[in-house]
Scaffold this motif. Structure first.
Motif, PDB file in Angstrom:
ATOM      1  N   ASP A  22       1.974 -11.126  -0.600  1.00  0.00           N
ATOM      2  CA  ASP A  22       3.219 -10.361  -0.631  1.00  0.00           C
ATOM      3  C   ASP A  22       4.014 -10.714  -1.890  1.00  0.00           C
ATOM      4  OD1 ASP A  22       5.399  -8.724   0.340  1.00  0.00           O
ATOM      5  OD2 ASP A  22       6.381 -10.564   1.005  1.00  0.00           O
ATOM      6  N   GLU A  23       4.144 -11.999  -2.151  1.00  0.00           N
ATOM      7  CA  GLU A  23       4.892 -12.458  -3.320  1.00  0.00           C
ATOM      8  C   GLU A  23       4.239 -11.977  -4.622  1.00  0.00           C
ATOM      9  OE1 GLU A  23       5.951 -16.816  -4.880  1.00  0.00           O
ATOM     10  OE2 GLU A  23       6.382 -16.507  -2.742  1.00  0.00           O
ATOM     11  N   ALA A  24       2.935 -12.155  -4.736  1.00  0.00           N
ATOM     12  CA  ALA A  24       2.216 -11.772  -5.956  1.00  0.00           C
ATOM     13  C   ALA A  24       2.277 -10.266  -6.190  1.00  0.00           C
ATOM     14  CB  ALA A  24       0.768 -12.247  -5.877  1.00  0.00           C
ATOM     15  N   MET A  25       2.133  -9.492  -5.136  1.00  0.00           N
ATOM     16  CA  MET A  25       2.157  -8.030  -5.281  1.00  0.00           C
ATOM     17  C   MET A  25       3.543  -7.552  -5.714  1.00  0.00           C
ATOM     18  SD  MET A  25      -0.860  -6.703  -4.760  1.00  0.00           S
ATOM     19  CE  MET A  25      -0.634  -4.987  -4.293  1.00  0.00           C
ATOM     20  N   ARG A  26       4.596  -8.176  -5.177  1.00  0.00           N
ATOM     21  CA  ARG A  26       5.948  -7.748  -5.555  1.00  0.00           C
ATOM     22  C   ARG A  26       6.283  -8.142  -6.987  1.00  0.00           C
ATOM     23  NH1 ARG A  26      10.079  -9.511  -2.044  1.00  0.00           N
ATOM     24  NH2 ARG A  26       8.754 -10.922  -0.898  1.00  0.00           N
ATOM     25  N   VAL A  27       5.692  -9.222  -7.473  1.00  0.00           N
ATOM     26  CA  VAL A  27       5.873  -9.600  -8.875  1.00  0.00           C
ATOM     27  C   VAL A  27       5.107  -8.623  -9.773  1.00  0.00           C
ATOM     28  CG1 VAL A  27       5.288 -11.348 -10.606  1.00  0.00           C
ATOM     29  CG2 VAL A  27       6.368 -12.037  -8.448  1.00  0.00           C
ATOM     30  N   ALA A  28       3.877  -8.285  -9.383  1.00  0.00           N
ATOM     31  CA  ALA A  28       3.016  -7.415 -10.194  1.00  0.00           C
ATOM     32  C   ALA A  28       3.480  -5.963 -10.181  1.00  0.00           C
ATOM     33  CB  ALA A  28       1.573  -7.492  -9.687  1.00  0.00           C
ATOM     34  N   ILE A  29       4.061  -5.525  -9.071  1.00  0.00           N
ATOM     35  CA  ILE A  29       4.508  -4.134  -8.935  1.00  0.00           C
ATOM     36  C   ILE A  29       5.998  -4.163  -8.566  1.00  0.00           C
ATOM     37  CG2 ILE A  29       4.115  -1.918  -7.775  1.00  0.00           C
ATOM     38  CD1 ILE A  29       1.302  -3.014  -6.999  1.00  0.00           C
ATOM     39  N   PRO A  30       6.878  -4.194  -9.570  1.00  0.00           N
ATOM     40  CA  PRO A  30       8.310  -4.359  -9.320  1.00  0.00           C
ATOM     41  C   PRO A  30       8.918  -3.332  -8.351  1.00  0.00           C
ATOM     42  CG  PRO A  30       7.842  -4.633 -11.646  1.00  0.00           C
ATOM     43  CD  PRO A  30       6.581  -4.146 -10.993  1.00  0.00           C
ATOM     44  N   GLU A  33       9.154  -3.065  -2.606  1.00  0.00           N
ATOM     45  CA  GLU A  33      10.199  -3.818  -1.920  1.00  0.00           C
ATOM     46  C   GLU A  33       9.618  -4.667  -0.802  1.00  0.00           C
ATOM     47  OE1 GLU A  33      13.617  -1.524  -0.796  1.00  0.00           O
ATOM     48  OE2 GLU A  33      13.553  -0.414  -2.690  1.00  0.00           O
ATOM     49  N   ARG A  34       8.531  -4.195  -0.231  1.00  0.00           N
ATOM     50  CA  ARG A  34       7.806  -4.931   0.806  1.00  0.00           C
ATOM     51  C   ARG A  34       6.345  -4.542   0.677  1.00  0.00           C
ATOM     52  NH1 ARG A  34       9.824  -1.396   6.017  1.00  0.00           N
ATOM     53  NH2 ARG A  34       9.089   0.537   5.147  1.00  0.00           N
ATOM     54  N   LEU A  35       5.488  -5.371   1.207  1.00  0.00           N
ATOM     55  CA  LEU A  35       4.052  -5.161   1.043  1.00  0.00           C
ATOM     56  C   LEU A  35       3.600  -3.801   1.565  1.00  0.00           C
ATOM     57  CD1 LEU A  35       1.608  -6.538  -0.130  1.00  0.00           C
ATOM     58  CD2 LEU A  35       1.224  -7.654   2.062  1.00  0.00           C
ATOM     59  N   ALA A  36       4.211  -3.321   2.646  1.00  0.00           N
ATOM     60  CA  ALA A  36       3.817  -2.032   3.227  1.00  0.00           C
ATOM     61  C   ALA A  36       4.006  -0.874   2.255  1.00  0.00           C
ATOM     62  CB  ALA A  36       4.620  -1.771   4.506  1.00  0.00           C
ATOM     63  N   ASP A  37       4.879  -1.034   1.259  1.00  0.00           N
ATOM     64  CA  ASP A  37       5.117   0.034   0.287  1.00  0.00           C
ATOM     65  C   ASP A  37       3.874   0.367  -0.528  1.00  0.00           C
ATOM     66  OD1 ASP A  37       7.719   0.129   1.192  1.00  0.00           O
ATOM     67  OD2 ASP A  37       8.541  -1.026  -0.485  1.00  0.00           O
ATOM     68  N   VAL A  38       2.884  -0.527  -0.527  1.00  0.00           N
ATOM     69  CA  VAL A  38       1.642  -0.275  -1.255  1.00  0.00           C
ATOM     70  C   VAL A  38       0.965   0.994  -0.719  1.00  0.00           C
ATOM     71  CG1 VAL A  38       0.000  -1.658   0.100  1.00  0.00           C
ATOM     72  CG2 VAL A  38      -0.261  -1.530  -2.340  1.00  0.00           C
ATOM     73  N   LEU A  39       1.116   1.264   0.589  1.00  0.00           N
ATOM     74  CA  LEU A  39       0.516   2.477   1.165  1.00  0.00           C
ATOM     75  C   LEU A  39       1.110   3.731   0.528  1.00  0.00           C
ATOM     76  CD1 LEU A  39       0.377   1.709   5.012  1.00  0.00           C
ATOM     77  CD2 LEU A  39      -1.461   1.564   3.342  1.00  0.00           C
ATOM     78  N   GLY A  40       2.427   3.812   0.493  1.00  0.00           N
ATOM     79  CA  GLY A  40       3.092   4.985  -0.080  1.00  0.00           C
ATOM     80  C   GLY A  40       2.788   5.151  -1.552  1.00  0.00           C
ATOM     81  N   LEU A  41       2.755   4.037  -2.284  1.00  0.00           N
ATOM     82  CA  LEU A  41       2.457   4.107  -3.717  1.00  0.00           C
ATOM     83  C   LEU A  41       1.034   4.609  -3.952  1.00  0.00           C
ATOM     84  CD1 LEU A  41       4.150   0.823  -4.992  1.00  0.00           C
ATOM     85  CD2 LEU A  41       4.941   3.177  -5.347  1.00  0.00           C
ATOM     86  N   ALA A  42       0.101   4.169  -3.129  1.00  0.00           N
ATOM     87  CA  ALA A  42      -1.292   4.616  -3.276  1.00  0.00           C
ATOM     88  C   ALA A  42      -1.429   6.082  -2.875  1.00  0.00           C
ATOM     89  CB  ALA A  42      -2.225   3.747  -2.449  1.00  0.00           C
ATOM     90  N   VAL A  75      -8.179 -11.151   3.235  1.00  0.00           N
ATOM     91  CA  VAL A  75      -6.996 -11.014   4.081  1.00  0.00           C
ATOM     92  C   VAL A  75      -6.763  -9.525   4.278  1.00  0.00           C
ATOM     93  CG1 VAL A  75      -4.530 -11.506   4.309  1.00  0.00           C
ATOM     94  CG2 VAL A  75      -6.021 -13.151   3.136  1.00  0.00           C
ATOM     95  N   ASP A  76      -7.070  -9.048   5.481  1.00  0.00           N
ATOM     96  CA  ASP A  76      -6.903  -7.633   5.812  1.00  0.00           C
ATOM     97  C   ASP A  76      -5.670  -7.516   6.701  1.00  0.00           C
ATOM     98  OD1 ASP A  76      -7.147  -4.990   6.835  1.00  0.00           O
ATOM     99  OD2 ASP A  76      -9.293  -5.061   6.510  1.00  0.00           O
ATOM    100  N   VAL A  77      -4.815  -6.553   6.411  1.00  0.00           N
ATOM    101  CA  VAL A  77      -3.577  -6.395   7.168  1.00  0.00           C
ATOM    102  C   VAL A  77      -3.295  -4.908   7.373  1.00  0.00           C
ATOM    103  CG1 VAL A  77      -2.118  -6.471   5.092  1.00  0.00           C
ATOM    104  CG2 VAL A  77      -1.147  -7.144   7.296  1.00  0.00           C
ATOM    105  N   ASP A  78      -2.716  -4.578   8.500  1.00  0.00           N
ATOM    106  CA  ASP A  78      -2.226  -3.228   8.752  1.00  0.00           C
ATOM    107  C   ASP A  78      -0.704  -3.284   8.723  1.00  0.00           C
ATOM    108  OD1 ASP A  78      -4.724  -2.101   8.995  1.00  0.00           O
ATOM    109  OD2 ASP A  78      -4.450  -1.405  11.044  1.00  0.00           O
ATOM    110  N   PHE A  79      -0.091  -2.123   8.692  1.00  0.00           N
ATOM    111  CA  PHE A  79       1.364  -2.056   8.672  1.00  0.00           C
ATOM    112  C   PHE A  79       1.842  -1.217   9.846  1.00  0.00           C
ATOM    113  CE2 PHE A  79      -0.108  -2.528   4.275  1.00  0.00           C
ATOM    114  CZ  PHE A  79       0.439  -3.773   4.000  1.00  0.00           C
TER     115      PHE A  79
END
Length: 133
Positions: A22-30, A33-42, A75-79
């Protein structure tokens, strides 16, 4: 009791790895706001459905994302609908099996471990857990 202790360590390792991701992804993709946002961005094609961020690759799937470290740890996660990170026993077992010193624990031991970690963990819906807020 030793088996439950190993399962408990596995669950805590998964939670720690998920927090690091979560921390690394938020640094890499400013814009994240939260890890779940990766779904919408994709889905909106602002980021690729799969890629590399630091020492881990990611692949967006259905309602979640699978992250794999360079050393093979998965590490597999759902939202959930509210954007919280949720995981089940299957995801915890896959994480354990992907560790450098593979850890194969039973669902029964994982269930006991998750129960022992409440209130740190909460059951969002039957069989699906999240880190309590």
């Amino acid at each position: 009791m030793e088996r439950v202790g190993a399962a408990r360590d596995l669950v805590l390792g998964y939670v720690h790895a998920l927090n690091a991701i979560d921390e690394a992804m938020r640094v890499a993709i400013p814009s994240l706001e939260r890890l779940a946002d990766v779904l919408g961005l994709a889905r909106s094609r602002r980021i690729s459905r799969s890629g590399q961020v630091g020492a881990r690759s990611y692949m967006v799937h259905g309602a979640g994302c699978c992250f794999v470290y360079d050393n093979g740890i998965e590490v597999d996660v759902d939202f959930a609908a509210d954007g919280s990170e949720v995981f089940d026993l299957w995801r915890l077992r896959r994480y354990g099996l992907s560790l450098p010193e593979s850890l194969d624990v039973t669902d029964e031991d994982l269930r006991a471990a998750v129960r022992s970690l409440q209130p740190l963990l909460a059951e969002k819906r039957p069989g699906w857990f999240s880190v309590a807020s």
